[in-house]
Scaffold this motif. Structure first.
Motif, PDB file in Angstrom:
ATOM      1  N   THR A   1       0.602  -1.198  -0.001  1.00 34.23           N
ATOM      2  CA  THR A   1       0.116  -0.048  -0.026  1.00 34.23           C
ATOM      3  C   THR A   1       0.956   1.341  -0.176  1.00 34.23           C
ATOM      4  O   THR A   1       0.484   2.243  -0.616  1.00 34.23           O
ATOM      5  CB  THR A   1      -1.053   0.120   1.043  1.00 34.23           C
ATOM      6  N   VAL A   2       2.111   1.189   0.596  1.00 31.32           N
ATOM      7  CA  VAL A   2       2.900   2.372   0.798  1.00 31.32           C
ATOM      8  C   VAL A   2       3.198   2.903  -0.430  1.00 31.32           C
ATOM      9  O   VAL A   2       3.179   4.103  -0.981  1.00 31.32           O
ATOM     10  CB  VAL A   2       3.978   2.282   1.792  1.00 31.32           C
ATOM     11  N   PRO A   3       4.013   1.943  -1.657  1.00 37.16           N
ATOM     12  CA  PRO A   3       4.393   2.464  -2.670  1.00 37.16           C
ATOM     13  C   PRO A   3       3.439   2.893  -3.689  1.00 37.16           C
ATOM     14  O   PRO A   3       3.423   3.870  -4.293  1.00 37.16           O
ATOM     15  CB  PRO A   3       4.921   1.045  -3.371  1.00 37.16           C
ATOM     16  N   GLU A   4       2.379   2.381  -3.460  1.00 38.81           N
ATOM     17  CA  GLU A   4       0.900   2.531  -4.168  1.00 38.81           C
ATOM     18  C   GLU A   4       0.583   4.099  -3.848  1.00 38.81           C
ATOM     19  O   GLU A   4       0.360   4.875  -4.681  1.00 38.81           O
ATOM     20  CB  GLU A   4      -0.229   1.667  -3.777  1.00 38.81           C
ATOM     21  N   MET A   5       0.534   4.411  -2.635  1.00 34.34           N
ATOM     22  CA  MET A   5      -0.038   5.725  -2.156  1.00 34.34           C
ATOM     23  C   MET A   5       1.219   6.791  -2.558  1.00 34.34           C
ATOM     24  O   MET A   5       0.816   7.960  -3.080  1.00 34.34           O
ATOM     25  CB  MET A   5       0.022   5.911  -0.573  1.00 34.34           C
TER      26      MET A   5
END
Ligand code: ATP
Ligand code: MG
Length: 223
Positions: A117-121
């Motif tokens: 989720t962090v890389p996506e955000m």
């Protein structure tokens, strides 16, 4: 939906910061709050965050009546909201990745989910290339993007932002405003406080003007 009805806030010194304020913000709407210094904008956000209690009146956020909310539920309520402050409030000893991941770690999200989720955000806010940087190595606009990513990582239904462009030059300020608009289009309800009337006028969205604690103008938007 966010509903305030006849809300008053009198600080203990007798200062009436919010006066008989009634306002409805629909799901998925983006509303800008403008007004001079001292007009009650931050007080309004603090009331919505339940950092402050209204002196009178009723506040309902997504069917939750804040006046009736048990104290022990307040931290859980706040975690449902995304909040962006003017001064970013990043953790200086953590990288961009870790600053955003931190918001997930504190609520017990598993590491394998965080790694997705962090890389996506970070992609969404345009910071993929800076994931290893520390806040001190970023521009003001980049720091504010990290703060926005952190506020959004847990997919809040509502984002509250208090002068998210306050410390930025006009180029970065416009970029942040457009980023917020883009995120709003994905369905997040937003209240964005800003000093800059000129900037929001160009965006053709709902603009609520406050003066001495009251709404004096409410225009634009889909209503
Ligand atoms: N903790 C407090 N105690 C007493 N008075 C306060 C407190 N916080 C704010 N006020 C007063 O309430 C009024 C509204 O303040 P608020 O911070 O909501 O304004 P604002 O619109 O956010 O201003 P700015 O644009 O400068 O951030 C002001 O007159 C302020 O002095
Ligand atoms: Mg303020």
């Amino acid at each position: 939906m966010i509903e305030l009805s006849h809300v008053n806030k009198v600080y203990s010194e007798g200062n009436r910061a919010v006066k008989d304020l009634s306002l409805t913000i629909d799901d998925g709407e983006i509303a800008f709050i403008v007004g001079r210094s001292g007009s009650g904008k931050s007080t309004l956000l603090k009331l919505l965050l339940k950092e402050l209690e209204p002196t009178s009146g009723r506040i309902v956020v997504n069917d939750m009546d804040l006046g009736k909310m048990p104290r022990r539920y307040v931290p859980k309520y706040r975690r449902k909201l995304g909040v962006v402050f003017q001064d970013f409030r990043l953790l200086k000893d953590l990288t961009v990745f870790e600053n955003v991941a931190f918001a997930q770690r504190v609520i017990g999200v598993p590491g394998r989910v965080i790694r997705d989720t962090v890389p996506e955000m970070l992609r969404l806010v345009g910071l993929s290339a800076k994931y290893k940087a520390y806040p001190a190595q970023l521009s003001g606009g980049e720091q504010q993007r990290v703060a926005i990513a952190r506020a959004l990582i847990n997919r809040p239904e509502v984002l509250l932002a208090d002068e998210p462009t306050g410390n930025l030059d006009s180029f970065n300020a416009h970029e942040i405003m457009h980023l917020l608009e883009e995120i709003n289009q994905r369905g997040t309800t937003m209240i964005v406080v800003t000093h800059s009337h000129e900037m929001v006028q160009q965006m053709k969205k709902r603009v609520i003007t406050m003066e001495r604690g009251a709404v004096i103008q409410d225009e634009g938007g889909s209503r």
